[in-house]
Design a protein around this motif. Structure first.
Motif, PDB file in Angstrom:
ATOM      1  N   LYS A  19      17.180 -58.066  19.593  1.00 17.96           N
ATOM      2  CA  LYS A  19      18.548 -57.997  20.079  1.00 17.96           C
ATOM      3  C   LYS A  19      19.101 -59.400  20.338  1.00 17.96           C
ATOM      4  CE  LYS A  19      21.365 -56.146  23.806  1.00 17.96           C
ATOM      5  NZ  LYS A  19      21.372 -55.459  25.100  1.00 17.96           N
ATOM      6  N   ARG A  20      20.308 -59.639  19.869  1.00 21.21           N
ATOM      7  CA  ARG A  20      20.998 -60.910  20.112  1.00 21.21           C
ATOM      8  C   ARG A  20      21.625 -60.856  21.497  1.00 21.21           C
ATOM      9  NH1 ARG A  20      23.796 -62.712  14.502  1.00 21.21           N
ATOM     10  NH2 ARG A  20      21.855 -62.769  13.317  1.00 21.21           N
ATOM     11  N   LEU A  21      21.189 -61.766  22.374  1.00 19.72           N
ATOM     12  CA  LEU A  21      21.670 -61.762  23.748  1.00 19.72           C
ATOM     13  C   LEU A  21      22.925 -62.604  23.938  1.00 19.72           C
ATOM     14  CD1 LEU A  21      18.238 -62.083  25.580  1.00 19.72           C
ATOM     15  CD2 LEU A  21      19.519 -60.003  25.005  1.00 19.72           C
ATOM     16  N   GLY A  22      23.097 -63.625  23.114  1.00 20.32           N
ATOM     17  CA  GLY A  22      24.270 -64.486  23.229  1.00 20.32           C
ATOM     18  C   GLY A  22      23.858 -65.948  23.230  1.00 20.32           C
ATOM     19  N   PHE A  23      24.749 -66.784  23.730  1.00 21.65           N
ATOM     20  CA  PHE A  23      24.516 -68.224  23.747  1.00 21.65           C
ATOM     21  C   PHE A  23      24.344 -68.704  25.182  1.00 21.65           C
ATOM     22  CE2 PHE A  23      26.543 -67.341  19.762  1.00 21.65           C
ATOM     23  CZ  PHE A  23      25.913 -68.188  18.874  1.00 21.65           C
ATOM     24  N   VAL A  24      23.565 -69.757  25.348  1.00 23.40           N
ATOM     25  CA  VAL A  24      23.301 -70.332  26.670  1.00 23.40           C
ATOM     26  C   VAL A  24      24.611 -70.819  27.271  1.00 23.40           C
ATOM     27  CG1 VAL A  24      22.085 -72.157  27.919  1.00 23.40           C
ATOM     28  CG2 VAL A  24      20.985 -71.028  25.965  1.00 23.40           C
ATOM     29  N   SER A  25      24.893 -70.394  28.507  1.00 23.19           N
ATOM     30  CA  SER A  25      26.105 -70.845  29.175  1.00 23.19           C
ATOM     31  C   SER A  25      25.808 -71.802  30.319  1.00 23.19           C
ATOM     32  CB  SER A  25      26.913 -69.661  29.713  1.00 23.19           C
ATOM     33  OG  SER A  25      26.218 -69.042  30.773  1.00 23.19           O
ATOM     34  N   ASP A  26      24.590 -71.710  30.879  1.00 29.92           N
ATOM     35  CA  ASP A  26      24.274 -72.519  32.043  1.00 29.92           C
ATOM     36  C   ASP A  26      22.764 -72.667  32.159  1.00 29.92           C
ATOM     37  OD1 ASP A  26      24.813 -74.048  34.254  1.00 29.92           O
ATOM     38  OD2 ASP A  26      25.763 -72.448  35.394  1.00 29.92           O
ATOM     39  N   LEU A  27      22.347 -73.629  32.976  1.00 29.94           N
ATOM     40  CA  LEU A  27      20.938 -73.869  33.238  1.00 29.94           C
ATOM     41  C   LEU A  27      20.695 -73.847  34.737  1.00 29.94           C
ATOM     42  CD1 LEU A  27      20.341 -76.973  30.944  1.00 29.94           C
ATOM     43  CD2 LEU A  27      19.761 -74.613  30.428  1.00 29.94           C
ATOM     44  N   ASP A  28      19.525 -73.373  35.133  1.00 26.81           N
ATOM     45  CA  ASP A  28      19.084 -73.461  36.524  1.00 26.81           C
ATOM     46  C   ASP A  28      18.040 -74.575  36.543  1.00 26.81           C
ATOM     47  OD1 ASP A  28      18.434 -73.060  39.157  1.00 26.81           O
ATOM     48  OD2 ASP A  28      17.259 -71.244  38.789  1.00 26.81           O
ATOM     49  N   ILE A  29      18.339 -75.663  37.248  1.00 27.59           N
ATOM     50  CA  ILE A  29      17.493 -76.853  37.224  1.00 27.59           C
ATOM     51  C   ILE A  29      16.904 -77.110  38.604  1.00 27.59           C
ATOM     52  CG2 ILE A  29      17.457 -79.355  36.825  1.00 27.59           C
ATOM     53  CD1 ILE A  29      19.764 -78.914  34.843  1.00 27.59           C
ATOM     54  N   ASP A  30      15.602 -77.395  38.636  1.00 31.02           N
ATOM     55  CA  ASP A  30      14.915 -77.797  39.861  1.00 31.02           C
ATOM     56  C   ASP A  30      15.066 -79.308  39.965  1.00 31.02           C
ATOM     57  OD1 ASP A  30      13.084 -78.665  41.802  1.00 31.02           O
ATOM     58  OD2 ASP A  30      11.700 -77.023  41.354  1.00 31.02           O
ATOM     59  N   LEU A  31      15.937 -79.763  40.847  1.00 30.27           N
ATOM     60  CA  LEU A  31      16.226 -81.195  40.951  1.00 30.27           C
ATOM     61  C   LEU A  31      15.050 -81.982  41.511  1.00 30.27           C
ATOM     62  CD1 LEU A  31      19.929 -81.108  42.170  1.00 30.27           C
ATOM     63  CD2 LEU A  31      19.063 -81.542  39.868  1.00 30.27           C
ATOM     64  N   GLU A  32      14.260 -81.369  42.385  1.00 36.33           N
ATOM     65  CA  GLU A  32      13.122 -82.079  42.966  1.00 36.33           C
ATOM     66  C   GLU A  32      12.055 -82.362  41.918  1.00 36.33           C
ATOM     67  OE1 GLU A  32      11.584 -80.207  46.459  1.00 36.33           O
ATOM     68  OE2 GLU A  32      13.529 -80.171  47.438  1.00 36.33           O
ATOM     69  N   GLU A  33      11.794 -81.399  41.039  1.00 39.43           N
ATOM     70  CA  GLU A  33      10.784 -81.570  40.006  1.00 39.43           C
ATOM     71  C   GLU A  33      11.372 -82.118  38.704  1.00 39.43           C
ATOM     72  OE1 GLU A  33       8.197 -78.285  39.340  1.00 39.43           O
ATOM     73  OE2 GLU A  33       8.055 -77.813  41.471  1.00 39.43           O
ATOM     74  N   GLY A  34      12.690 -82.069  38.575  1.00 32.22           N
ATOM     75  CA  GLY A  34      13.348 -82.575  37.380  1.00 32.22           C
ATOM     76  C   GLY A  34      13.065 -81.744  36.143  1.00 32.22           C
ATOM     77  N   ARG A  35      13.064 -80.418  36.301  1.00 30.44           N
ATOM     78  CA  ARG A  35      12.783 -79.553  35.155  1.00 30.44           C
ATOM     79  C   ARG A  35      13.711 -78.347  35.146  1.00 30.44           C
ATOM     80  NH1 ARG A  35       9.788 -75.001  35.633  1.00 30.44           N
ATOM     81  NH2 ARG A  35       9.154 -74.452  37.723  1.00 30.44           N
TER      82      ARG A  35
END
Length: 66
Positions: A19-35
């Motif tokens: 199934k095609r879910l769509g395109f990435v709109s946003d990221l959840d980033i851990d700023l302390e670990e930088g990932r």
């Protein structure tokens, strides 16, 4: 290394059922670990959302295969 602008151009497909879910709109980033913790794909019919909302797909980075 990949840019966030490159991620937005990538279509996300569920490897289990194709199934095609769509395109990435946003990221959840851990700023302390930088990932990146997860990617967010808006529910169908929703675009340019700032925060994940009900119905959006939130996929943990560890589950991204390619």
């Amino acid at each position: 290394m990949i840019k966030t602008s490159d991620l937005r151009q990538r279509e996300v497909i569920n490897m289990v059922d194709g199934k095609r879910l769509g395109f990435v709109s946003d990221l959840d980033i851990d700023l302390e670990e930088g990932r990146v913790k997860s990617i967010i794909i808006p529910a169908q019919g929703k675009f340019f959302s700032l925060f994940a909302r009900s119905g959006d797909y939130v996929i943990p980075w560890e589950q991204i295969k390619k």
